[in-house]
Design an enzyme around this catalytic site. Sequence first.
Site, PDB file in Angstrom:
ATOM      1  N   HIS A 147       0.929  -1.429  -0.263  1.00  0.00           N
ATOM      2  CA  HIS A 147       0.303   0.137  -0.177  1.00  0.00           C
ATOM      3  C   HIS A 147       0.872   1.344  -0.243  1.00  0.00           C
ATOM      4  CE1 HIS A 147      -3.067  -3.001   1.305  1.00  0.00           C
ATOM      5  NE2 HIS A 147      -3.828  -2.064   1.049  1.00  0.00           N
ATOM      6  N   LYS A 151      -0.501   4.694   4.712  1.00  0.00           N
ATOM      7  CA  LYS A 151      -1.386   4.052   5.014  1.00  0.00           C
ATOM      8  C   LYS A 151      -0.767   3.412   7.094  1.00  0.00           C
ATOM      9  CE  LYS A 151      -3.689  -0.856   4.743  1.00  0.00           C
ATOM     10  NZ  LYS A 151      -5.434   0.218   4.852  1.00  0.00           N
TER      11      LYS A 151
HETATM   12  N1  LIG Z   1     -12.695  -0.914   3.028  1.00  0.00           N
HETATM   13  C1  LIG Z   1     -11.764  -0.644   1.920  1.00  0.00           C
HETATM   14  O1  LIG Z   1     -12.172  -0.387   0.636  1.00  0.00           O
HETATM   15  C2  LIG Z   1     -10.961   1.153   2.373  1.00  0.00           C
HETATM   16  C3  LIG Z   1     -10.245   1.176   0.617  1.00  0.00           C
HETATM   17  C4  LIG Z   1      -9.185   2.400   1.575  1.00  0.00           C
HETATM   18  C5  LIG Z   1      -9.384   2.594   2.375  1.00  0.00           C
HETATM   19  N2  LIG Z   1     -10.017   2.455   3.183  1.00  0.00           N
HETATM   20  C6  LIG Z   1      -9.657   2.125   4.759  1.00  0.00           C
HETATM   21  O2  LIG Z   1     -10.288   3.957   5.147  1.00  0.00           O
HETATM   22  C7  LIG Z   1     -10.076   4.669   6.049  1.00  0.00           C
HETATM   23  C8  LIG Z   1      -9.092   5.758   5.559  1.00  0.00           C
HETATM   24  O3  LIG Z   1      -8.804   6.004   4.645  1.00  0.00           O
HETATM   25  P1  LIG Z   1      -8.411   6.567   3.740  1.00  0.00           P
HETATM   26  O4  LIG Z   1      -7.293   6.145   2.990  1.00  0.00           O
HETATM   27  O5  LIG Z   1      -9.262   7.986   3.581  1.00  0.00           O
HETATM   28  O6  LIG Z   1      -7.330   7.342   5.149  1.00  0.00           O
HETATM   29  P2  LIG Z   1      -7.427   9.396   5.022  1.00  0.00           P
HETATM   30  O7  LIG Z   1      -6.795  10.165   3.812  1.00  0.00           O
HETATM   31  O8  LIG Z   1      -6.184   9.435   6.493  1.00  0.00           O
HETATM   32  O9  LIG Z   1      -8.159  10.397   5.763  1.00  0.00           O
HETATM   33  C9  LIG Z   1      -8.699   9.568   6.836  1.00  0.00           C
HETATM   34  C10 LIG Z   1     -10.135  10.348   7.379  1.00  0.00           C
HETATM   35  O10 LIG Z   1     -10.962  10.214   8.752  1.00  0.00           O
HETATM   36  C11 LIG Z   1     -10.839  11.088   9.304  1.00  0.00           C
HETATM   37  N3  LIG Z   1     -11.122  11.497  11.182  1.00  0.00           N
HETATM   38  C12 LIG Z   1      -9.617  10.731  11.368  1.00  0.00           C
HETATM   39  N4  LIG Z   1      -9.575  10.713  12.639  1.00  0.00           N
HETATM   40  C13 LIG Z   1     -11.199  11.175  12.730  1.00  0.00           C
HETATM   41  C14 LIG Z   1     -11.845  11.483  14.454  1.00  0.00           C
HETATM   42  N5  LIG Z   1     -11.035  11.376  15.590  1.00  0.00           N
HETATM   43  N6  LIG Z   1     -13.347  11.571  13.630  1.00  0.00           N
HETATM   44  C15 LIG Z   1     -13.879  11.474  13.255  1.00  0.00           C
HETATM   45  N7  LIG Z   1     -13.355  11.617  11.363  1.00  0.00           N
HETATM   46  C16 LIG Z   1     -11.865  11.407  11.797  1.00  0.00           C
HETATM   47  C17 LIG Z   1     -10.169  12.811   8.953  1.00  0.00           C
HETATM   48  O11 LIG Z   1     -10.263  13.879   9.227  1.00  0.00           O
HETATM   49  P3  LIG Z   1      -9.044  15.076   9.373  1.00  0.00           P
HETATM   50  O12 LIG Z   1      -8.597  14.951   7.664  1.00  0.00           O
HETATM   51  O13 LIG Z   1      -9.876  16.504   9.629  1.00  0.00           O
HETATM   52  O14 LIG Z   1      -8.352  14.104  10.028  1.00  0.00           O
HETATM   53  C18 LIG Z   1      -9.733  12.118   7.206  1.00  0.00           C
HETATM   54  O15 LIG Z   1     -11.333  12.429   6.941  1.00  0.00           O
HETATM   55  C19 LIG Z   1      -9.060   3.877   6.670  1.00  0.00           C
HETATM   56  O16 LIG Z   1      -8.737   3.145   7.688  1.00  0.00           O
HETATM   57  C20 LIG Z   1      -8.271   2.698   5.413  1.00  0.00           C
HETATM   58  O17 LIG Z   1      -7.314   1.621   5.659  1.00  0.00           O
HETATM   59  C21 LIG Z   1     -10.500   0.805   3.120  1.00  0.00           C
END
Ligand SMILES: NC(=O)c1ccc[n+]([C@@H]2O[C@H](COP(=O)([O-])OP(=O)(O)OC[C@H]3O[C@@H](n4cnc5c(N)ncnc54)[C@H](OP(=O)(O)O)[C@@H]3O)[C@@H](O)[C@H]2O)c1
Length: 240
Positions: A147, A151
């Site tokens: 990844h 991540k």
């Molecule tokens: N299941 C799937 O198919 C799949 C696919 C891709 C990713 N994922 C997972 O999805 C998650 C997000 O991935 P990403 O790449 O989008 O991450 P990212 O770019 O780091 O985004 C994280 C988001 O969560 C918010 N956040 C963080 N802490 C928070 C809190 N305490 N309360 C509310 N919001 C909060 C952040 O807000 P701020 O910007 O304001 O900090 C941001 O909007 C990860 O766990 C990743 O492993 C899953």
Amino acid sequence: MNSPIRLLIHGASGRMGQALLRLCATREDCIVVAAVARRVAQRVADGVPHFAAHELAGAPAFDVAIDFSLPDGFDGVLALCVERGAAFVSGTTGLSDAQRTALDQAAVRIPLLWAANFSIGVAVLTELVRRTAELVPEWDCDIVESHHTQKRDAPSGTAVVLAAAVDAARGRSPSIASLRAGDIVGEHLVQFTSHGERLELVHRATHRDLFAAGALRAALALKGRSPQPYRLADVLFPSR
Ligand SMILES: NC(=O)c1ccc[n+]([C@@H]2O[C@H](COP(=O)([O-])OP(=O)(O)OC[C@H]3O[C@@H](n4cnc5c(N)ncnc54)[C@H](OP(=O)(O)O)[C@@H]3O)[C@@H](O)[C@H]2O)c1
């Protein structure tokens, strides 16, 4: 046409949240009534109201929350869905055992679907891995997941689910190696090795939009359903 489902997007400023907002803007079967992130830069963007995590309780009525955030933001949005009787779709990985238990408990009250990976290809890969582990139980099995460098969790939630499928088939977990490099969206290689031959099953995600599409499909499928935990396979392959 049915009225559009009202969505709350949790983790809206992140890579996945942004992909979901872009997708929803092109659709008529859903409307984003709240976009939630830890912090808010703008109150309204492209007609969508934005809320900070500490303002979650003030979010307007919604049918389904789609959560792609981080484990420290997960409890609040799950609790809000239970309180409001709304459906919950989550792809957040790296959850603790207590958070997995909270999901199980919430499923008694609301329809919910958590998936480590919302792509159709990984759902197929998981089935192929399970079947292969049954067919060649004595072969070595190893997983390599790669990844992007941003991540946070390792191994990936998808690798953990693939390992569980192998374990369930033959009572032995494979080893998992995690690579973090550049902007890799997500790759999972499951390798079965014997003497003189090797079988490799691999999935490569090249764009986050496919995860967003899978999550939205799940949200549309859950609206109006009875409380229980749903599996992505039930949504993607309903006729099986
Ligand atoms: N299941 C799937 O198919 C799949 C696919 C891709 C990713 N994922 C997972 O999805 C998650 C997000 O991935 P990403 O790449 O989008 O991450 P990212 O770019 O780091 O985004 C994280 C988001 O969560 C918010 N956040 C963080 N802490 C928070 C809190 N305490 N309360 C509310 N919001 C909060 C952040 O807000 P701020 O910007 O304001 O900090 C941001 O909007 C990860 O766990 C990743 O492993 C899953």
